[in-house]
Scaffold this active site. Sequence first.
Site, PDB file in Angstrom:
ATOM      1  N   GLU A  75     -28.052  64.295   6.939  1.00  8.33           N
ATOM      2  CA  GLU A  75     -27.112  63.586   6.080  1.00  8.33           C
ATOM      3  C   GLU A  75     -26.044  64.538   5.579  1.00  8.33           C
ATOM      4  OE1 GLU A  75     -29.173  61.939   2.786  1.00  8.33           O
ATOM      5  OE2 GLU A  75     -29.877  60.173   3.869  1.00  8.33           O
TER       6      GLU A  75
ATOM      7  N   ARG B 175     -43.400  51.412  -4.467  1.00  8.04           N
ATOM      8  CA  ARG B 175     -44.499  51.589  -5.419  1.00  8.04           C
ATOM      9  C   ARG B 175     -43.912  51.684  -6.819  1.00  8.04           C
ATOM     10  NH1 ARG B 175     -43.471  56.804  -6.773  1.00  8.04           N
ATOM     11  NH2 ARG B 175     -42.807  58.232  -5.124  1.00  8.04           N
TER      12      ARG B 175
ATOM     13  N   HIS C 288     -35.573  69.548  -5.685  1.00  2.54           N
ATOM     14  CA  HIS C 288     -35.685  68.132  -5.337  1.00  2.54           C
ATOM     15  C   HIS C 288     -36.789  67.408  -6.111  1.00  2.54           C
ATOM     16  CE1 HIS C 288     -32.841  68.909  -2.157  1.00  2.54           C
ATOM     17  NE2 HIS C 288     -33.642  69.781  -1.603  1.00  2.54           N
TER      18      HIS C 288
ATOM     19  N   LYS D  81     -37.175  56.681   7.129  1.00  2.00           N
ATOM     20  CA  LYS D  81     -35.832  56.679   6.560  1.00  2.00           C
ATOM     21  C   LYS D  81     -34.757  56.260   7.557  1.00  2.00           C
ATOM     22  CE  LYS D  81     -36.617  59.990   2.840  1.00  2.00           C
ATOM     23  NZ  LYS D  81     -38.065  59.866   2.836  1.00  2.00           N
TER      24      LYS D  81
END
Length: 617
Positions: free
Chosen positions: A200, A297, A235, A116
């Site tokens: 973040e 994907r 999540h 990431k």
Amino acid sequence: MIESLLIANRGEIARRIIRTARRMGIRTIAVHSDVDATMPFVREANEAIAIGGASAADSYLRQDRLIDAARTSGAAAIHPGYGFLSENADFAEAVMAAGLIWVGAPPASIRAMGLKDAAKQRMIAAGVPVTPGYLGADQSPDQLRSEADAIGYPVLIKAVAGGGGKGMRRVDAATDFADLLESCKREAAASFGDDRVLIEKYILSPRHIEVQVFGDSHGSVVHLFERDCSLQRRHQKVIEEAPAPGMDAPTRAALCDAAVRAARAVDYVGAGTIEFIADGSEGLRADRIWFMEMNTRLQVEHPVTEAITGQDLVEWQLRVASGQPLPRRQEELSINGWAMEARLYAENPSTGFLPSTGPLERLRFPANARVDSGVEEGGEVTPYYDPMIAKLIVHGATRGEAAARLARAACDVQVWPVRTNAAFLSRAAAHRDFVAGHVDTGFIDRHAGQLIPAPDPSPSVLASAAAAILPVSTGDPWDSLRGFRANAAPSRQVEVEVAGKPYIVTPASDRPTATAHGVLFLDGEAWPFGLRRADPVDGADAGDGAILSPMPGRIIAVLVERGQRVEKGQKLLVMEAMKMDQALLAPFDGIVADLKAATGAQVSEGTLLVRIERGED
């Protein structure tokens, strides 16, 4: 065109790929673990090959066995589905090195987007907006804490190599940072073999919006519009829809253009999803939407995109992997109506969404929805893999119509004795805020009290159960004497037992039709019922202080020892099952009188783990 295809996956996605391959005249080869030998996807493929034991590490993650199976069967290509090895660049390279076609993203693209922090740096260079945060190499707890303090709480700790909701922790205060960082790094190491994290800024009214992109080997990249996946729990996506509510044309154009730029930045080929986080506090605006990550994907929620575009995304994958250009140009794609998908899981919302495993004695799906499922009636939900039973997909001319159809579809689900979240899904789809489009990732937490069914039967359930046990009227004159009492008005009440508890209730006027195996199915719930027993079970809680395993699973941490004094709510141990951690807490202040749990032990549901006794040292 590919002539034969090995599917390196299982369950629902394997069946989904087989359906399209069969329509295209492609021979399919399934691979399966020992416990999956009788699953529907194994039977539906043209050929099936056993590849190992129940654990994924001994079967679906064994790259060598998968490639050997492809060679043995004469497969020309391998489709990884989603999950397992679908985003493993080493596996993609091994497939290609074996002379096979890889039906997926190029290994270089997978690597570029797999980490990431590096992906965000690449997106910045491509002009794609990213969320403010820390992407540095210094991973010391003090440095990470300092960066979080500078960004300002709340922040989100995310595993650098993470995905699928794993390795993420929200931190609301500096005092919680150290514990949540340790927990996140431990989960990241266990799930991805990499404990590095990034920090973040956490958006207080976040919406999860993603764009379906597709590239081919001829340099073309298109988008198939956006999906909104904001309804999440821990999540994990629960309900997805397309298009996103509140998305105007200029914002959609800016968002989708950014997604195409992101795909081009890594020379993308195949199906991919660019995920964005949006600040929905003032509606959707292009300057308040930021790149989050890319999934290299096919996504679980791809059917909603298929429903609004009329395209088969698995067919697109197979054609692109065969070297063909994209089936449609950008100007040939458009949005038609609204689609929604709900994930039907084997879990019990009334007990904190604990996983539920076991035989599927009853499994009936709604007739008014597309259902993508990996199991069938008479099968079993095992503890070895993801607990998703099916995906319920609906389409309507408007969002309101789609939401109503999804709520009805979830209501019509019948599953027993495995517990499901069907009633929870139905309530979510019918909730007035959801219908109005007021959704963000905090929706489920805010409305949990209205969405999670009560553990005890409602009056309507009791009345329906009472009606179900009454004999059907035959028109016989003696029927008029039902409920007769000498010197008193006729009684309309019935003694009934529901979920093991006795009740005296007035039957509903209409006899319910959804009953089987002594179970009443109503509004997505399942309730065992019958005549009240002559020897009702004592309702006293005989297990006061006894901490039992709430599900089959593995003990991953024991946090107390025999003789230790504990306080109410103190964490005693942590279990893992169905890819989730479950902490067991002390029910009251007391002393650990008995400790039978050991780290690493596999336990079955109902096993005594700890016993707490009230009293002094």
